[in-house]
Motif scaffolding. Structure first.
Motif, PDB file in Angstrom:
ATOM      1  N   GLY A 284       6.942   2.241  -6.978  1.00  0.00           N
ATOM      2  CA  GLY A 284       6.732   3.309  -5.983  1.00  0.00           C
ATOM      3  C   GLY A 284       6.282   2.793  -4.628  1.00  0.00           C
ATOM      4  N   GLN A 285       6.302   1.474  -4.454  1.00  0.00           N
ATOM      5  CA  GLN A 285       5.756   0.873  -3.226  1.00  0.00           C
ATOM      6  C   GLN A 285       6.858   0.703  -2.177  1.00  0.00           C
ATOM      7  N   ASP A 332      -5.760  -4.931  -5.985  1.00  0.00           N
ATOM      8  CA  ASP A 332      -6.881  -4.079  -6.370  1.00  0.00           C
ATOM      9  C   ASP A 332      -7.056  -2.864  -5.483  1.00  0.00           C
ATOM     10  N   ASN A 333      -6.951  -3.089  -4.167  1.00  0.00           N
ATOM     11  CA  ASN A 333      -7.160  -1.989  -3.215  1.00  0.00           C
ATOM     12  C   ASN A 333      -6.132  -0.897  -3.406  1.00  0.00           C
ATOM     13  N   GLN A 334      -4.869  -1.321  -3.535  1.00  0.00           N
ATOM     14  CA  GLN A 334      -3.802  -0.334  -3.694  1.00  0.00           C
ATOM     15  C   GLN A 334      -3.960   0.404  -5.022  1.00  0.00           C
ATOM     16  N   LEU A 335      -4.350  -0.328  -6.066  1.00  0.00           N
ATOM     17  CA  LEU A 335      -4.550   0.316  -7.372  1.00  0.00           C
ATOM     18  C   LEU A 335      -5.680   1.339  -7.287  1.00  0.00           C
ATOM     19  N   ALA A 336      -6.770   0.959  -6.616  1.00  0.00           N
ATOM     20  CA  ALA A 336      -7.906   1.887  -6.483  1.00  0.00           C
ATOM     21  C   ALA A 336      -7.474   3.130  -5.709  1.00  0.00           C
ATOM     22  N   GLN A 337      -6.664   2.918  -4.681  1.00  0.00           N
ATOM     23  CA  GLN A 337      -6.189   4.066  -3.893  1.00  0.00           C
ATOM     24  C   GLN A 337      -5.301   4.981  -4.746  1.00  0.00           C
ATOM     25  N   ASN A 338      -4.417   4.386  -5.539  1.00  0.00           N
ATOM     26  CA  ASN A 338      -3.553   5.194  -6.405  1.00  0.00           C
ATOM     27  C   ASN A 338      -4.396   6.012  -7.388  1.00  0.00           C
ATOM     28  N   LEU A 339      -5.392   5.345  -7.997  1.00  0.00           N
ATOM     29  CA  LEU A 339      -6.211   6.033  -8.992  1.00  0.00           C
ATOM     30  C   LEU A 339      -7.070   7.119  -8.344  1.00  0.00           C
ATOM     31  N   ASP A 340      -7.489   6.878  -7.102  1.00  0.00           N
ATOM     32  CA  ASP A 340      -8.203   7.917  -6.342  1.00  0.00           C
ATOM     33  C   ASP A 340      -7.349   9.170  -6.208  1.00  0.00           C
ATOM     34  N   TYR A 341      -6.077   8.967  -5.895  1.00  0.00           N
ATOM     35  CA  TYR A 341      -5.177  10.111  -5.733  1.00  0.00           C
ATOM     36  C   TYR A 341      -4.968  10.859  -7.055  1.00  0.00           C
ATOM     37  N   ILE A 342      -5.051  10.132  -8.173  1.00  0.00           N
ATOM     38  CA  ILE A 342      -4.946  10.800  -9.477  1.00  0.00           C
ATOM     39  C   ILE A 342      -6.131  11.758  -9.623  1.00  0.00           C
ATOM     40  N   ASP A 343      -7.318  11.283  -9.260  1.00  0.00           N
ATOM     41  CA  ASP A 343      -8.523  12.140  -9.330  1.00  0.00           C
ATOM     42  C   ASP A 343      -8.399  13.315  -8.374  1.00  0.00           C
ATOM     43  N   ILE A 344      -7.943  13.015  -7.157  1.00  0.00           N
ATOM     44  CA  ILE A 344      -7.809  14.077  -6.153  1.00  0.00           C
ATOM     45  C   ILE A 344      -6.860  15.161  -6.678  1.00  0.00           C
ATOM     46  N   ALA A 345      -5.744  14.733  -7.253  1.00  0.00           N
ATOM     47  CA  ALA A 345      -4.754  15.689  -7.769  1.00  0.00           C
ATOM     48  C   ALA A 345      -5.374  16.572  -8.847  1.00  0.00           C
ATOM     49  N   GLY A 365      -3.822  -7.999 -14.938  1.00  0.00           N
ATOM     50  CA  GLY A 365      -3.080  -7.644 -13.718  1.00  0.00           C
ATOM     51  C   GLY A 365      -3.392  -6.215 -13.309  1.00  0.00           C
ATOM     52  N   HIS A 366      -2.778  -5.799 -12.196  1.00  0.00           N
ATOM     53  CA  HIS A 366      -3.056  -4.460 -11.641  1.00  0.00           C
ATOM     54  C   HIS A 366      -2.079  -3.432 -12.199  1.00  0.00           C
ATOM     55  N   TYR A 367      -2.151  -3.188 -13.503  1.00  0.00           N
ATOM     56  CA  TYR A 367      -1.162  -2.320 -14.144  1.00  0.00           C
ATOM     57  C   TYR A 367      -1.625  -0.870 -14.204  1.00  0.00           C
ATOM     58  N   HIS A 379      -1.398  20.805  -1.846  1.00  0.00           N
ATOM     59  CA  HIS A 379      -2.168  19.722  -2.473  1.00  0.00           C
ATOM     60  C   HIS A 379      -1.978  18.408  -1.705  1.00  0.00           C
ATOM     61  N   ARG A 380      -3.046  17.633  -1.626  1.00  0.00           N
ATOM     62  CA  ARG A 380      -2.949  16.356  -0.901  1.00  0.00           C
ATOM     63  C   ARG A 380      -1.929  15.426  -1.545  1.00  0.00           C
ATOM     64  N   VAL A 381      -1.835  15.486  -2.869  1.00  0.00           N
ATOM     65  CA  VAL A 381      -0.879  14.618  -3.572  1.00  0.00           C
ATOM     66  C   VAL A 381       0.567  14.957  -3.166  1.00  0.00           C
ATOM     67  N   ALA A 382       0.757  16.168  -2.633  1.00  0.00           N
ATOM     68  CA  ALA A 382       2.096  16.582  -2.181  1.00  0.00           C
ATOM     69  C   ALA A 382       2.286  16.388  -0.680  1.00  0.00           C
ATOM     70  N   ARG A 383       1.235  15.970   0.021  1.00  0.00           N
ATOM     71  CA  ARG A 383       1.323  15.864   1.482  1.00  0.00           C
ATOM     72  C   ARG A 383       1.154  14.442   2.011  1.00  0.00           C
ATOM     73  N   GLU A 384       0.316  13.647   1.324  1.00  0.00           N
ATOM     74  CA  GLU A 384      -0.059  12.336   1.871  1.00  0.00           C
ATOM     75  C   GLU A 384       0.706  11.208   1.192  1.00  0.00           C
ATOM     76  N   GLU A 385       1.029  10.188   1.956  1.00  0.00           N
ATOM     77  CA  GLU A 385       1.716   9.052   1.357  1.00  0.00           C
ATOM     78  C   GLU A 385       0.736   8.267   0.488  1.00  0.00           C
ATOM     79  N   ILE A 386       1.109   8.024  -0.758  1.00  0.00           N
ATOM     80  CA  ILE A 386       0.231   7.311  -1.682  1.00  0.00           C
ATOM     81  C   ILE A 386       0.643   5.844  -1.780  1.00  0.00           C
ATOM     82  N   PHE A 387       1.926   5.571  -1.752  1.00  0.00           N
ATOM     83  CA  PHE A 387       2.484   4.215  -1.839  1.00  0.00           C
ATOM     84  C   PHE A 387       2.240   3.590  -3.207  1.00  0.00           C
ATOM     85  N   GLY A 388       2.459   4.407  -4.231  1.00  0.00           N
ATOM     86  CA  GLY A 388       2.331   3.916  -5.598  1.00  0.00           C
ATOM     87  C   GLY A 388       3.211   4.741  -6.511  1.00  0.00           C
ATOM     88  N   PRO A 389       3.142   4.458  -7.825  1.00  0.00           N
ATOM     89  CA  PRO A 389       4.023   5.158  -8.771  1.00  0.00           C
ATOM     90  C   PRO A 389       3.475   6.542  -9.134  1.00  0.00           C
TER      91      PRO A 389
END
Ligand code: UN1
Length: 483
Positions: A284-285, A332-345, A365-367, A379-389
């Protein structure tokens, strides 16, 4: 041993010489973080300035070189990339984390880009016109812009540098190239090939390091005539303000929140395929990823059920392992950001369908698992670019509603539709407020010989790629002559 297995020590290329840095940095393998891929040179402002001066000094020679010489140089780079695509694809997979087949395909595409611009160097065109005045002839010719600063992202460490460097050199410019700090070995491997292609010293320079030191120096330096940047909206905005204040030419490719519409008349298996590839491949990157799946109510549940099934069996793993369909997140940073968006959603009330969890694999690894939500447009998950899967499904009442949802975003890179209706497809192609449309195809994975870029917050300046690249990498001159 091949580059795909070695630990590398990339140096800068400045004025034709390999130089150590003022500091060093390391890049690691996102599939196995115990493994250091490169210990690379990092430059400060002074060292970056040396590269800019070298590029400026090489400009008279390279800008006057013949089209044949430029074509030969670019063709040679393209041939070597194609010949070494397996080895360099492995290096790419190792340093960035996309799967080996994706890495090999990207290196091959980079070779094709250099070959395409080898041909373009022979096709630099102008115009000859009659003047409005008696006996006067007018011509319009293209000349290089000058020294080009190229600031590239980590997600396509060969292809994006290739589609900036190849046209820059084809049209007679000289280059200072700054790869992203997560992928210095890929940037260096490309530079190493370019260094043996017959360019005059200083025509192409590689400088690695931070955006704050190296990037900022390129943006501010009066000898850098043009800047081509791909990356985040916030960095792009800062580059635009600083570079335009000193009247440098600027081209920016930034974010996306690309819609894929699925209409009730679509071939549903094909639509699920498009969504799977567009949303999750390359983890998704990609700024071209389809992160908003806008599905007509009639087929909504069936589409979600089929996509969920495909996600459940998607093989996430080490990028170099045979059979892996989705590699790790880059760091790590990108993974943390992706997981943050999961919480936000979840907190915003989006309905969780699948995934979005950290995964353990035999190597550290960062799986993470591919994530799918049912969301509402606000919803933010539908508006903001996440840059992940991470993708979301939005329910649409009908085609008109789907089109309105598709265009309801600050971004405008690309947009897709799955439908068997020619009328709807044609209407969509005309009314999607984007730079690229796709019908019954994934939004990501584009051709290398046609323009690439978008509208609104996604892009700024002239388009990249294909013969339209001339708009950015040349400036026109109008000549009048009494004939
Ligand atoms: C593609 O989808 O084939 O950063 C290319 C990006 C884009 C490139 C996408 N500039 O994702």
């Amino acid at each position: 041993m091949k580059l795909g297995d070695l630990q590398l020590s990339p140096r800068h290329l400045i004025n034709g010489r390999w130089e150590i840095g003022t500091t060093t940095g390391i890049s690691t393998n996102p599939s196995d973080t115990r493994e250091v891929v490169a210990e690379y040179a990092r430059a400060d402002r002074n060292q970056t300035e040396l590269a800019v001066r070298a590029a400026a000094d090489a400009l008279p020679t390279w800008s006057q070189s013949t089209p044949q010489r430029r074509a030969d140089v670019l063709d040679m780079i393209g041939s070597e990339l194609l010949a070494r695509k397996d080895e360099l694809g492995a290096l790419l997979a190792r340093e960035e984390g996309k799967t080996l087949p994706e890495g090999i395909a990207e290196v091959a595409r980079s070779g094709q880009i250099f070959k395409f611009f080898a041909g373009e160097a022979l096709r630099i065109q102008g115009e000859l016109l009659a003047s409005v005045r008696q006996g006067v002839q007018v011509d319009v010719t293209r000349e290089p812009v000058g020294v080009v600063g190229i600031i590239a992202p980590w997600n396509f460490p060969f292809a994006i540098p290739a589609w900036k460097i190849a046209p820059a050199l084809a049209y007679g410019n000289t280059v200072v190239f700054k790869p992203a700090e997560l992928v210095p070995a890929c940037g260096w491997a490309l530079a190493e090939i370019i260094s043996r292609s017959g360019l005059p010293a200083g025509a192409f320079n590689l400088v690695m390091g931070s955006g704050r030191e190296v990037g900022q120096t390129l943006v501010d330096h009066p000898l850098v005539n043009a800047l081509s940047f791909t990356g985040s909206v916030s960095t792009g905005d800062r580059i635009l303000r600083a570079a335009s204040a000193r009247r440098a030419k600027v081209q920016l490719e930034m974010g996306g929140k690309n819609p894929l519409i699925v209409l009730a008349d679509a071939d549903l298996d094909q639509a699920v395929d498009c969504a799977l590839q567009g949303s999750y491949f390359s983890t998704g990157q990609r700024c071209t990823a389809s992160s908003r799946l806008i599905v007509e109510a009639e087929v909504h549940d069936a589409f979600v059920a089929r996509l969920r099934n495909r996600l459940a069996s998607l093989k996430v793993g080490h990028a170099l392992e045979r059979g892996t369909e989705m590699g790790p997140v880059v760091d790590d940073n990108q993974l943390a950001q992706n997981l943050d968006y999961i919480d936000i959603a979840r907190n915003e009330g989006a309905e969780h369908v699948w995934g979005g969890e950290r995964l353990e694999r035999p190597t550290p690894g960062h799986y993470m698992s591919p994530a799918l939500f049912l969301a509402r447009p606000e919803h933010r998950v539908a508006r903001e670019e996440i840059f992940g899967p991470v993708a979301c499904v939005l329910r649409a009442d009908d085609y008109e509603h789907a089109l309105a949802l598709a265009n309801d975003t600050p971004f405008g890179l690309c947009a897709g539709i799955c439908t068997t209706s020619l009328k709807r497809a044609m209407h969509f192609k005309r009314h999607a407020a984007v730079g690229m449309t796709m019908v019954n195809l994934p939004t990501a994975g584009v051709d290398f010989h046609v323009p690439f870029g978008g509208r609104k917050e996604s892009s700024y300046g002239a388009r990249e790629q294909g013969r339209y690249a001339a708009e950015f990498y040349t400036t026109v001159k109008t000549g009048y002559m009494l004939a």
